[in-house]
Design a protein around this motif. Structure first.
Motif, PDB file in Angstrom:
ATOM      1  N   ILE A  14      25.744   9.424  -1.282  1.00 31.60           N
ATOM      2  CA  ILE A  14      25.817  10.656  -2.061  1.00 31.60           C
ATOM      3  C   ILE A  14      26.870  10.546  -3.168  1.00 31.60           C
ATOM      4  O   ILE A  14      26.768  11.198  -4.205  1.00 31.60           O
ATOM      5  N   TRP A  22      29.119   8.479  -6.113  1.00 25.33           N
ATOM      6  CA  TRP A  22      28.954   7.390  -7.063  1.00 25.33           C
ATOM      7  C   TRP A  22      29.849   6.229  -6.664  1.00 25.33           C
ATOM      8  O   TRP A  22      30.977   6.426  -6.192  1.00 25.33           O
ATOM      9  N   ARG A  59      30.329  17.161  -1.096  1.00 28.53           N
ATOM     10  CA  ARG A  59      29.229  16.189  -0.991  1.00 28.53           C
ATOM     11  C   ARG A  59      28.621  16.174   0.408  1.00 28.53           C
ATOM     12  O   ARG A  59      27.502  15.681   0.600  1.00 28.53           O
ATOM     13  N   ASP A  70      25.884  18.456  -0.033  1.00 27.60           N
ATOM     14  CA  ASP A  70      24.808  17.781  -0.758  1.00 27.60           C
ATOM     15  C   ASP A  70      24.015  16.858   0.160  1.00 27.60           C
ATOM     16  O   ASP A  70      22.791  16.708   0.022  1.00 27.60           O
ATOM     17  N   ALA A  72      20.067  17.099   0.691  1.00 28.86           N
ATOM     18  CA  ALA A  72      19.178  15.964   0.435  1.00 28.86           C
ATOM     19  C   ALA A  72      18.275  15.708   1.635  1.00 28.86           C
ATOM     20  O   ALA A  72      17.070  15.445   1.488  1.00 28.86           O
ATOM     21  N   GLU A  83      14.759  14.444  -5.147  1.00 31.25           N
ATOM     22  CA  GLU A  83      15.273  14.988  -6.406  1.00 31.25           C
ATOM     23  C   GLU A  83      15.375  16.487  -6.210  1.00 31.25           C
ATOM     24  O   GLU A  83      14.361  17.178  -6.082  1.00 31.25           O
ATOM     25  N   ILE A 116      20.789  16.085  -7.509  1.00 35.28           N
ATOM     26  CA  ILE A 116      20.801  14.956  -6.570  1.00 35.28           C
ATOM     27  C   ILE A 116      19.561  14.101  -6.792  1.00 35.28           C
ATOM     28  O   ILE A 116      18.432  14.575  -6.636  1.00 35.28           O
ATOM     29  N   ARG A 117      19.762  12.876  -7.146  1.00 42.02           N
ATOM     30  CA  ARG A 117      18.697  11.873  -7.180  1.00 42.02           C
ATOM     31  C   ARG A 117      19.337  10.498  -7.100  1.00 42.02           C
ATOM     32  O   ARG A 117      20.528  10.333  -7.367  1.00 42.02           O
ATOM     33  N   PHE A 118      18.531   9.481  -6.737  1.00 43.05           N
ATOM     34  CA  PHE A 118      19.077   8.168  -6.416  1.00 43.05           C
ATOM     35  C   PHE A 118      18.395   7.078  -7.229  1.00 43.05           C
ATOM     36  O   PHE A 118      17.257   7.228  -7.674  1.00 43.05           O
ATOM     37  N   ARG A 123      23.615   7.382  -5.813  1.00 39.12           N
ATOM     38  CA  ARG A 123      23.412   8.587  -6.621  1.00 39.12           C
ATOM     39  C   ARG A 123      23.655   8.283  -8.098  1.00 39.12           C
ATOM     40  O   ARG A 123      24.580   7.537  -8.454  1.00 39.12           O
TER      41      ARG A 123
END
Length: 913
Positions: free
Chosen positions: A135, A137, A318, A321, A325, A371, A379-381, A387
């Motif tokens: 989650i 960076w 996070r 988050d 997710a 997403e 949130i997307r990967f 992330r």
């Protein structure tokens, strides 16, 4: 604490389909007791999902286990327990090192693992961590933000201080790489060992090293609780006042409560912390940020530790988050009509074989494809399950907390607000990145004589008496003179009193020689051919090597010669021999064709034919003649045609050059040999007793032979030790004399042996490969603040060719370059060396071919007698008859056209047509 985890009763979650009403779906959560707010964010996020029915017909539950930061085994056991309860994913732990410890369980069971906070860039390796969803960076992105921040202030010199764990050691790898590419100077990288209690860390020695380097920019990368202790300790060492700048990572900016506290609800930031600068990730920038924060602020801190306040840290957010997710992935599965069935998974603690979750790969893929809106942002990967869309605020710590002074993201880079009031430590608005007192300082330099490198004399080359620094000449002196010009210092030389480089005396507890003078403070630095060793580095600092060096073996050249049965072919390379033989064959074949194509066919000659004219000189006779010419035998016959004689002329020139070259080189090969092949390496000395071997007792080489455990050097050292009195010498000259007077081999520095072997009387040679390769370095006191400056200047000297010029001036010698194996190897002649000869020969053959064509046409023309009905009527007929005779190789007597067989010949002509 959960006990007996591996023997726990498996509970099967009865969830045949995610679309069934009142279905309960569980996930596991691994939390850390040092971060209770993360557990609260997790709990509130689950409540938010269920209250808003984000997964229709599904109630989201979780199993949470809490441990301390370094309790890795407990975390693994907890994850195994959670897996046995039929969970669809495991969330956590917090730290990167914890994630790495628990990841093998997730990988083995094919159970997706969601890491809310772990940012170690190495976690992006999909082969090692195939089940991991991140989650946060990675710190590689953080490194770019830090680089842009330092570049904004034109800071190109700095020191780095990190925690000695995965988070600290791996976090700034990309930072160091980019800094190196930018030509920045990192003076030192220091680390500390994390402890359970942050107040217990030991950082005084590391801070002292940083301070002594002269760098005034410190990049700090660790967790906030440790940073608070580090900066507090730095304040006691005058490292937090005006003239200093501390740039910190988001592991510090994101945990305000761990960095500083509050009194009566009011933020209180100690003076020594004010001025910290760094990036912080956004905590409530997502579309669901306000809704979540409403619940967060309204939460009871007694039930939700860390909640009930106005703000939430970005890393804490996070966790919310991560829950969102997971909820989105479950919703997507439901919408697509795909069923995943949670099942109890066994880690195999009792020796049984573990089985992966059958639906684990499906669950993982849906998590990667998420997403959705989140609390901290969208949130997307990416393909590595990390992330994307990284963005930070740039914050400066003031008396009332962090103040936003700019922004940074991957696409737009850094943007510092035009009205930002940025003040560094001590309230300063500017900071000079490096301060040194080396300029205009006079250093006391100790040295010791060594041929070529350090030459000490009271008389110069013109016979004049000299004193002071003028007594010292050589490679080292010229290099230090160049360094002094670059760095602005002055120096005074003196010669070491005991004439030693430096060894440790266990009886006195002191070092001798150059090392002792530097350690005891008698000298500011030592400049000589001093090998860099770990023992010396433990008590002093070496610069980077200014001259590559290793240990090698030298002996006196022997006078014996070795025999070689096939040595006579050595002057030419095999490729050249093959080309000569092929050319001889080509010349012979050409001459054979030329002889046959130009035979005299006129039987009506007024002169009777001579016997020699009738002699057959065909292909094989011409080939034989071409080959015997190579050994200079007289010709049995000469080519009859002009074209054959042209090719023979050019072939003769080629043979003349080849034989002359071969004869000259053969003489060299018979008189110049590698003088002694019996000893070709250090290993060979162990298999004989005739040649003694040793080293110099005052050199580090002797210490290495006594302490090494590597063969064959350990065995060589044992034998030297047993014969110490007879094989060890006191200095290099003693070793050179011993080699010349006895059957003796000396092990010592390759640079010194190469110097001696390359000079008259050219009676010594180095043997075998180098080992224990290090180099010569200049010696400075331990933790010297000048080490980095000298290192940078030495690198500059190498890049600008200064070291190479001094090497040619003082060390390299051509006195012995014309002897022995060097000459032997250089005298071997290859095809490339003789290429011009073959160009000449084949060029002559091309010329001969033109002549041959002209001869053939002329001969055919002579065969045509238009007034004689028995002769060919045209040149074409004559040419065809000649070709017939060439291919049939008939005798001249049967080839002449008589009236009796003219019809046969014409029939043959018709056949050819």
């Amino acid at each position: 604490m959960v006990t007996g985890l591996c023997n726990a009763v498996f509970i099967l979650v009865t969830a045949a389909s995610l679309v069934t009403a009142s279905t309960t779906v569980r996930f596991g959560a691994l939390s850390d007791s040092a971060f209770p707010a993360a557990s609260s964010a997790l709990k509130i996020a689950v409540e938010y999902v269920n209250e808003n029915n984000l997964i229709p017909g599904v109630v989201l539950e979780y199993i949470e286990n809490t441990t301390t930061s370094l309790a890795f085994l407990d975390m693994i056991q907890h994850e195994c327990f959670q897996a046995s309860q039929g969970v669809v994913a495991v969330m956590g732990p917090i730290l990167s090192s914890q994630v790495k410890a628990t990841s093998p369980v997730s990988t083995g069971l094919s159970l997706p693992q969601i890491a809310p906070e772990a940012a170690d860039p190495t976690l992006g390796n999909a082969q090692h961590y195939p089940q991991l969803i991140r989650i946060s960076w990675p710190d590689s992105v953080l490194s770019r933000a830090l680089i842009d921040l330092l570049e904004h202030f034109s800071w190109d010199q700095m020191s780095i201080f990190v925690s000695n764990d995965d988070y600290g050691l791996h976090g700034l790898v990309d930072f160091q790489l980019i800094a190196g590419q930018n030509g920045w100077r990192i003076h030192t990288i220091q680390s500390f060992d994390p402890t359970e209690n942050a107040a217990d860390i030991e950082v005084q020695s590391q801070l002292r090293v940083i301070k002594d380097t002269g760098a005034r920019i410190i990049v700090l990368h660790c967790l906030a609780s440790y940073a608070a202790e580090i900066v507090r300790e730095a304040s006691t060492m005058d490292m937090t006042g005006a003239g200093w700048a501390w740039v910190v990572s988001d592991g510090i900016t994101s945990y305000a409560s761990d960095l500083y506290g509050t009194i009566n609800g009011t933020v209180t930031v100690p003076d020594y912390l004010q001025g910290l600068l760094g990036p912080i990730a956004l905590s409530t920038n997502g579309a669901l940020g306000e809704d979540f924060m409403t619940k967060w602020r309204a939460a009871d801190p007694a039930v939700y530790p860390g909640a009930g306040v106005a703000d939430i840290g970005p890393y804490t957010a996070r966790w919310a988050d991560a829950v969102l997710a997971l909820a989105k992935a479950l919703r997507n599965l439901q919408d697509d009509g795909i069923t995943v069935t949670p099942q109890p998974l066994d880690c195999g603690c009792d020796g049984s074989e573990s089985q992966p979750w059958a639906d684990g790969e499906t669950m993982l893929q849906y998590l990667k494809q998420v997403e959705t809106d989140g609390v901290t942002g969208y949130i997307r990967f990416d393909s590595a399950a990390a992330r994307v869309d990284a963005q930070y605020n740039i914050v400066s710590l003031k008396s009332d907390g962090w103040q936003n002074v700019g922004t940074w993201n991957l696409s737009a880079g850094l943007n510092i607000h035009s009205d930002a009031d940025i003040r560094f430590a001590g309230g300063a608005t500017t900071v000079v990145p490096y301060i040194s007192d080396l300029t205009n300082k006079t250093l006391r330099v100790v040295t010791i004589a060594a041929d070529g490198f350090v030459e000490i004399s009271d008389v110069d080359r013109d016979g004049n008496n000299v004193t002071g620094n003028d007594r010292f000449q050589g490679f080292c002196m010229d290099l230090l003179s160049w360094l002094s010009t670059e760095l602005g210092f002055k120096y005074e030389y003196y010669e070491v009193e005991d004439g030693q480089y430096g060894i440790y005396n266990s009886e006195t507890g002191k070092w001798t020689g150059l090392v002792g003078d530097v350690v005891d403070g008698k000298a500011d630095m030592a400049v000589a051919i001093m090998s860099i060793t770990s023992e010396r580095q433990a008590i002093a600092d070496f610069t980077l090597p200014y001259y590559d060096n290793g240990i090698t073996l030298a002996m006196q050249k022997a006078s014996s010669r070795t025999s070689n049965t096939w040595g006579f072919i050595s002057p030419f390379e095999g490729e050249l021999w093959a080309t000569i033989l092929l050319t001889a064959l080509a010349v012979g074949l050409f001459q054979g064709v030329a002889n046959l194509a130009t035979k005299n066919m006129d039987e009506e000659s007024e002169e009777p034919a001579k016997e020699d004219d009738d002699k057959e000189t065909g292909f094989w006779e011409a080939v034989w003649q071409s080959f015997v010419a190579l050994v200079q035998l007289g010709p049995e016959f000469l080519p009859r045609s002009l074209s054959g004689r042209v090719s023979a002329f050019f072939w003769g020139i080629g043979i003349l050059v080849a034989i002359s070259t071969y004869t000259a080189n053969l003489a060299a090969f018979l008189t110049v040999r590698n003088v002694d092949n019996s000893i070709s390496s250090a290993e060979d000395l162990l298999s004989q007793t005739e040649i003694k071997y040793g080293t110099i007792r005052t050199y580090a080489t002797w210490v290495s032979f006594k302490t090494t455990t590597t063969e064959p050097y350990q065995s060589l050292g044992v034998i030297m030790k047993a014969n110490e009195d007879s094989v060890l010498v006191d200095n290099l000259q003693g070793g050179l004399d011993k080699m010349r007077q006895e059957k003796y081999a000396l092990f010592t520095d390759s640079a010194e042996l190469d110097y001696a072997a390359s000079r008259q009387p050219c009676d010594l040679e180095t043997i075998g490969r180098l080992f224990w390769q290090t180099g010569y370095g200049m010696l400075l006191p331990k933790n010297s603040k000048y080490t980095v400056e000298f290192n940078q200047a030495i690198v500059s000297a190498e890049e600008r060719g200064v070291v190479d010029e001094l090497d040619v001036k003082w060390i390299k010698s051509q006195e012995c370059s014309g002897t022995d194996q060097t000459v032997l190897e250089s005298s071997v002649i290859g095809l490339q060396d003789m290429l011009g000869v073959f160009v000449l020969v084949y060029g002559g053959m091309a010329l001969a071919l033109v002549v041959l064509i002209a001869e053939f046409i002329h001969s055919c023309n002579q065969d045509v007698k238009k007034s004689d009905p028995h002769k060919p009527l045209t040149v074409t007929e004559a040419a065809k008859i000649r070709l017939r005779r060439i291919f049939s190789r008939q005798k001249k007597s049967s080839d002449i056209v008589h009236p009796s067989n003219i019809q046969t010949n014409r029939a043959f002509i018709v056949d050819l047509e």
